[in-house]
Design an enzyme around this catalytic site. Structure first.
Site, PDB file in Angstrom:
ATOM      1  CG  ASP A 163      70.615  76.278  61.669  1.00 32.52           C
ATOM      2  OD1 ASP A 163      71.101  76.463  60.540  1.00 32.52           O
ATOM      3  OD2 ASP A 163      71.153  75.579  62.539  1.00 32.52           O
TER       4      ASP A 163
ATOM      5  CE  LYS B   3      71.938  72.036  57.662  1.00 33.89           C
ATOM      6  NZ  LYS B   3      72.167  73.206  58.509  1.00 33.89           N
TER       7      LYS B   3
ATOM      8  CG  MET C 105      67.434  65.824  64.476  1.00 31.69           C
ATOM      9  SD  MET C 105      68.798  66.039  63.304  1.00 31.69           S
ATOM     10  CE  MET C 105      70.197  65.449  64.296  1.00 31.69           C
TER      11      MET C 105
ATOM     12  CB  THR D 245      73.568  70.377  73.428  1.00 30.69           C
ATOM     13  OG1 THR D 245      73.086  69.523  72.387  1.00 30.69           O
ATOM     14  CG2 THR D 245      73.723  69.581  74.711  1.00 30.69           C
TER      15      THR D 245
END
Length: 239
Positions: free
Chosen positions: A37, A58, A168, A119
């Site tokens: 990523d 991405k 995000m 995470t």
């Protein structure tokens, strides 16, 4: 067609290279090819020095097209290499589009295994010395994002929980704060914003829900927004 390789979806963790799991680091060292990523750091890629490395990062916009291409690349690599690693920021199974990649691989009969990663929410709690739960104050936590697939409607409803963690959340956090205020949350509710969690350029900001409603200044990396009574700074806390 020859034998198919095996694909590992590996969680890179929040950013710091030494926060990947031992299993994840071992697989990187053994990998023939690593598809990584955009948020994977150069230090992390040093762990897979012998592998061919393919950037499949991405960004916002054209998400479905980009993901379809990644799926195709994974299948093609499994037909060419024995050990394929798909290196994903954080944990593959949380906001990592793992479902789409698993489906694409399974449809081709390709063996796949998931290796979990830390995470970002958990890493941010550790970095700020700020537990997400607190006895008598907060006993529930929700991870959410305002991002949706391009053909799907937005989800304005917020989880009903003690501690809210918005992934995000840089651009969407102000709207979240406005909705929470409209629902009756107090304006001085503690908020902690963590940018570039666990990295050398990590930035931590403490503010209130009413502050957040005015928006955040543009960041230079991934932003996580944590909201709730459990985020109140302790009397002798330094950060």
């Amino acid at each position: 067609m020859g034998a198919l390789g095996k694909v590992y979806l590996v969680g890179a963790g929040p950013g710091a290279a030494d926060l990947i799991t031992v299993r994840g680091a071992r697989l990187l060292a053994q990998a023939d090819v690593v598809l990584y990523d955009a948020l994977v750091t150069p230090e992390m890629l040093e762990l897979c020095a012998r592998a061919e490395k393919i950037s499949v990062g991405k960004r916002s916009g054209q998400r479905s097209t980009a993901q379809t291409l990644i799926n195709q690349q994974l299948v093609e690599c499994a037909k060419k290499y024995s050990l394929v690693v798909r290196l994903k920021g954080g944990d593959p199974m949380l906001f990592g589009r793992a479902d789409e990649e698993l489906r694409a691989l399974e449809a081709e009969g390709i063996e796949v295994e998931v290796v979990p990663g830390i995470t970002t929410a958990v890493a941010a709690a550790a970095s700020t010395l700020q537990p997400l739960t607190k006895r008598g104050v907060a006993r529930s936590v929700a991870f959410f994002t305002s991002s949706t697939a391009p053909d799907q409607p937005d989800h304005p409803a917020l989880p009903e929980t003690d501690t809210l963690i918005q992934y995000m959340g840089g651009r969407e956090a102000a709207a979240t704060a406005e909705r929470l205020l409209a629902e009756g949350r107090r304006p001085t509710l503690p908020v902690v914003v963590v940018e570039n969690c666990s990295r050398s350029d990590e930035r931590i900001r403490r503010l209130t829900l009413s502050d957040l409603a005015h928006g955040l200044e543009p960041g230079h990396g991934p932003v996580l927004v944590m909201m709730g009574e459990a985020l109140a700074m302790r009397e002798h806390q330094k950060k």
